[in-house]
Design an enzyme around this catalytic site. Structure first.
Site, PDB file in Angstrom:
ATOM      1  CE1 TYR A  53      -3.273  -2.738  -0.064  1.00  0.00           C
ATOM      2  CE2 TYR A  53      -3.842  -2.257   2.216  1.00  0.00           C
ATOM      3  CZ  TYR A  53      -4.055  -2.974   1.046  1.00  0.00           C
ATOM      4  OH  TYR A  53      -5.046  -3.920   0.996  1.00  0.00           O
ATOM      5  CG  HIS A 128      -1.980  -8.591  -0.810  1.00  0.00           C
ATOM      6  ND1 HIS A 128      -1.379  -7.374  -0.681  1.00  0.00           N
ATOM      7  CD2 HIS A 128      -3.274  -8.309  -1.099  1.00  0.00           C
ATOM      8  CE1 HIS A 128      -2.247  -6.408  -0.895  1.00  0.00           C
ATOM      9  NE2 HIS A 128      -3.413  -6.962  -1.154  1.00  0.00           N
ATOM     10  CB  SER A 208     -13.541  -2.854  -2.422  1.00  0.00           C
ATOM     11  OG  SER A 208     -14.058  -1.839  -3.245  1.00  0.00           O
ATOM     12  N   PRO A 209     -15.816  -2.867   0.564  1.00  0.00           N
ATOM     13  CG  PRO A 209     -16.127  -2.400   2.844  1.00  0.00           C
ATOM     14  CD  PRO A 209     -15.060  -2.557   1.800  1.00  0.00           C
ATOM     15  CG  LEU A 210     -18.341   1.378   1.925  1.00  0.00           C
ATOM     16  CD1 LEU A 210     -17.850   2.691   2.522  1.00  0.00           C
ATOM     17  CD2 LEU A 210     -19.744   1.059   2.414  1.00  0.00           C
ATOM     18  N   GLY A 211     -18.052  -0.605  -2.533  1.00  0.00           N
ATOM     19  CA  GLY A 211     -17.983  -0.487  -3.984  1.00  0.00           C
ATOM     20  C   GLY A 211     -19.347  -0.355  -4.624  1.00  0.00           C
ATOM     21  N   GLY A 212     -19.526   0.687  -5.422  1.00  0.00           N
ATOM     22  CA  GLY A 212     -20.767   0.876  -6.155  1.00  0.00           C
ATOM     23  C   GLY A 212     -21.861   1.615  -5.416  1.00  0.00           C
ATOM     24  CB  ALA A 216     -26.852   2.787  -4.947  1.00  0.00           C
ATOM     25  N   GLY A 217     -28.087   4.280  -7.500  1.00  0.00           N
ATOM     26  CA  GLY A 217     -29.290   4.560  -8.253  1.00  0.00           C
ATOM     27  C   GLY A 217     -29.232   4.107  -9.694  1.00  0.00           C
TER      28      GLY A 217
END
Length: 286
Positions: A53, A128, A208-212, A216-217
């Site tokens: 990273y 990884h 990346s749990p919040l991807g997209g 969302a709409g």
């Protein structure tokens, strides 16, 4: 904050993914440190990092060193914080990622991570990414040796499939404690791996749990529902998304990235957000 378990260690139900603090577009160090401190203030006790990273060539371990400085400079108690790092990937500085899973590389990478983090043993060390040019059992075997030598306290893998999870646990002698795979509203392909982790009692750490979520709409009824439920609760769609993940299984511990204090504070609050069965069902509609 509500707690969950990785191996025999209790951690916060929401972790902090350190990658955005060190790669392209990263904040200056003062804001990066403030973000980590805000996470700690909010009760976060799991911080995920990796030696790869970083942004530019020649700054391997940038994120590990940043986290070590942030912990050292924090005014409160950090003894319960689990720092999870990873080895086996690289970044040559041109935006690309490489994979090196040889035992020699992994052992050397672990030694260097130990120095950067300033610890006697790494709390959780993760392979990884499987290296297609190295037998998977050999890569995991190096992690097993690090575990046996006491250089790491717990072992995990990342970006693995069902077969690799079973194989890793076998190579580690039943000591695999976590799997870190991509999982989000727009990427649910790791559902079989999540269910296997649940069956085996292994922590599943969605990256990346919040991807997209920000789009969302545009992505269909299930994804738009995150925004609609968020409006009903008066919270962010991101918070709803993380609460949905926590509701899927007790082994799930999301590690959302953040580069601002307010972002991680919002994510951490997801641990207290309770969604109804009807709301959760809306997220499963195609």
């Amino acid at each position: 904050m509500n707690a969950r378990r990785i191996g025999d260690v209790q951690v916060s139900a929401i972790g902090l993914g350190g990658m955005p603090l060190s790669i392209e577009g990263r904040p200056d160090e003062s804001r990066a440190i403030a973000t980590i401190h805000a996470a700690l203030d909010a009760g976060v006790t799991l911080i995920d990092t990796a030696d790869s990273y970083h942004w530019h060539a020649g700054e391997i371990g940038h994120n590990e060193e940043l986290i070590a400085r942030a912990l050292a400079g924090y005014g409160g108690d950090t003894s319960s914080v689990l720092v999870a790092t990873k080895g086996g990937r690289g970044r040559p500085g041109d935006g690309s990622w490489t994979i090196t899973g040889t035992p020699e590389h992994l052992k050397r990478a672990c030694d260097e991570s130990l120095k950067r983090l300033g610890v006697d043993a790494i709390g959780l060390y993760q392979l990884h990414h499987p290296d297609p040019n190295v037998p998977f059992a050999e890569s995991v075997g190096a992690i097993r040796e690090l575990l046996d030598e006491g250089k790491i306290r717990m072992a995990g893998i990342s970006n693995a499939n069902v077969e690799q999870i079973r194989q890793a646990d076998e190579v580690l002698g039943g000591r695999l404690v976590s799997v870190q795979n991509e999982f989000s509203p727009v990427f649910r392909d790791s559902e079989p791996e999540l269910r296997l982790c649940e069956e085996m009692g292994i922590a599943f750490l969605p990256w990346s749990p919040l991807g997209g979520i920000s789009k969302a709409g545009e992505l269909g009824q299930a994804h738009a529902a995150f925004h609609e439920v968020a409006r009903d609760h008066g919270v962010s769609p991101q918070r709803v998304c993380l609460a949905w993940m926590l509701a899927r299984s007790q082994v799930v511990i999301p590690i959302p990235g953040a580069s601002r204090p307010e972002t991680i504070r919002d994510s951490a609050a997801a641990a207290e957000l309770v969604l109804s069965a009807e709301e959760i069902a809306r997220f499963e509609v195609g």
